[in-house]
Scaffold this motif. Sequence first.
Motif, PDB file in Angstrom:
ATOM      1  N   UNK A 199       0.809  -1.215   0.000  1.00 56.91           N
ATOM      2  CA  UNK A 199       0.000   0.000   0.000  1.00 56.91           C
ATOM      3  C   UNK A 199       0.841   1.264   0.000  1.00 56.91           C
ATOM      4  N   UNK A 200       1.867   1.299   0.854  1.00 56.64           N
ATOM      5  CA  UNK A 200       2.731   2.477   0.916  1.00 56.64           C
ATOM      6  C   UNK A 200       3.547   2.603  -0.382  1.00 56.64           C
ATOM      7  N   UNK A 201       3.990   1.470  -0.921  1.00 62.37           N
ATOM      8  CA  UNK A 201       4.740   1.505  -2.187  1.00 62.37           C
ATOM      9  C   UNK A 201       3.851   1.984  -3.326  1.00 62.37           C
ATOM     10  N   UNK A 218       7.197  -3.167  -3.975  1.00 67.18           N
ATOM     11  CA  UNK A 218       5.821  -3.474  -4.350  1.00 67.18           C
ATOM     12  C   UNK A 218       5.696  -4.910  -4.846  1.00 67.18           C
ATOM     13  N   UNK A 219       6.593  -5.318  -5.711  1.00 66.74           N
ATOM     14  CA  UNK A 219       6.547  -6.676  -6.240  1.00 66.74           C
ATOM     15  C   UNK A 219       6.718  -7.709  -5.129  1.00 66.74           C
ATOM     16  N   UNK A 220       7.693  -7.498  -4.277  1.00 64.46           N
ATOM     17  CA  UNK A 220       7.936  -8.449  -3.183  1.00 64.46           C
ATOM     18  C   UNK A 220       6.703  -8.604  -2.315  1.00 64.46           C
ATOM     19  N   UNK A 221       6.086  -7.481  -1.955  1.00 65.94           N
ATOM     20  CA  UNK A 221       4.932  -7.513  -1.052  1.00 65.94           C
ATOM     21  C   UNK A 221       3.725  -8.172  -1.715  1.00 65.94           C
ATOM     22  N   UNK A 222       3.453  -7.846  -2.969  1.00 71.47           N
ATOM     23  CA  UNK A 222       2.282  -8.402  -3.654  1.00 71.47           C
ATOM     24  C   UNK A 222       2.453  -9.903  -3.864  1.00 71.47           C
ATOM     25  N   UNK A 359      -6.004  -0.602   0.692  1.00 67.87           N
ATOM     26  CA  UNK A 359      -5.860  -1.800   1.514  1.00 67.87           C
ATOM     27  C   UNK A 359      -4.586  -1.805   2.336  1.00 67.87           C
ATOM     28  N   UNK A 360      -3.954  -0.644   2.469  1.00 68.80           N
ATOM     29  CA  UNK A 360      -2.715  -0.557   3.251  1.00 68.80           C
ATOM     30  C   UNK A 360      -2.884  -1.151   4.636  1.00 68.80           C
TER      31      UNK A 360
END
Length: 447
Positions: A199-201, A218-222, A359-360
């Motif tokens: 969300x923050x990214x 972003x990629x890592x988190x998703x 959705x953060x």
Amino acid sequence: MLDVFMLSRIQFAANITFHILFPTITIALCWLLLFFKLRYNRTGDEAWYHAYRFWVKIFALSFALGVVSGITMSFQFGTNWPGYMETVGNIAGPLLGYEVLTAFFLEATFLGIMLYGTKRVSNRVHTIATALVAVGTSMSAFWILSLNSWMQTPAGFEMRDGVAFPTSWWEIIFNPSMPYRVGHMLLASGLTASFFVAGVSAYRKLKGDHSREVTLSLKTAVYLAAILIPLQIFMGDLHGLNTLKHQPAKIAAMEGIWETESGAPLQLFALPNSETKTNDYSISIPRGASWILTHSGDGEIRGLNEFAGEHPPVAPVFWGFRVMVGMGLLMLFMSWTCSWQLWRRGMPAKVFLMGLVGMTFSGWIATVAGWYVTEIGRQPFMVYGVVKTADLVTNTPASHVLFTAIGYVLVYIGLIVAFLHTLFYLARKAVENSVEDLDPEVTGGKA
């Protein structure tokens, strides 16, 4: 007018609601930081290092708020629930002590190196410090959840003159629900941290940050969220089966089942009516609850009426469970859709980036809702089937508890506003400082 019992419960609920927000982030965020650091060590790519440096600041802020609120919460065992330690202190005390000795000291010792040792120790030592803090956060969760699980499914003890004495520490620590609760909570933390980072990214992307740092984050988190959510759904099913076996009244409240029945329906929507012991405006799937809970369409589920006087309040448990499940399904949709778009397009469409920003804090919502199901669903017992919550409350005047409860809530509102302000301030500052570190995926390969 609320009596001292209800005020003490409200005060403790306010404290634990605020407190749980931050460990839910830090338990998994520290492992993400370790991943960023290891990727930097392996590739030498400065973008991974920049991602680490940004998120370690957020970790430190979240860790500080978690520690402070945790200490405040522990004081309430003495101020609001003195009967708790008098009755089960022989078990709760050592478990809390193990958490401090094996986890908190480990985190506190190496956190300073992790935060400030980048240029003061070798890269190897700094990486080890990050790993040890990550281990410490998970060990802390293990001990706290072991105690909470014991309160839900007590084992390995005997009562003597109204006081619990341990007979088997193995059975106490590894009580019947502990593996499911620990697994469920660690996965919840992983999802909370994933959507928090995503969300923050995404917010930084929408503000014009096209650096590789934010793309990699972003990629890592998703991708992590897309992996964890099916595991969480599977673990949730196992946890539900365990709860059906050991806490059937909680399951009955979660599903809004009043009468014991075979082939119980799954309530998609209803307004539980405690006066008539029915569900108003019910929309249900025939036999659905029996299929989910017993894996048989004719499976029998005990109803709330079998636990008259000793079942939890139905509405908060019923709705808390649906909020948790609903948020989980939304996480599944968002993580898989954004993962597909990352794979096909290199970046989610703008509308999905906006969705990720929205959705953060979805992990917070799901975790708090699930925690309410767990804790309210245990009522009227403090230790399930052993001692009731009302028997352990303080005899402090209700006015004193009301005064402190209001004070806690006001302070916590101020702290959460400050946390959110600082979080997005740091994100905006990162956007301002990212202009020279362009992402080739956005600039067409031109750095």
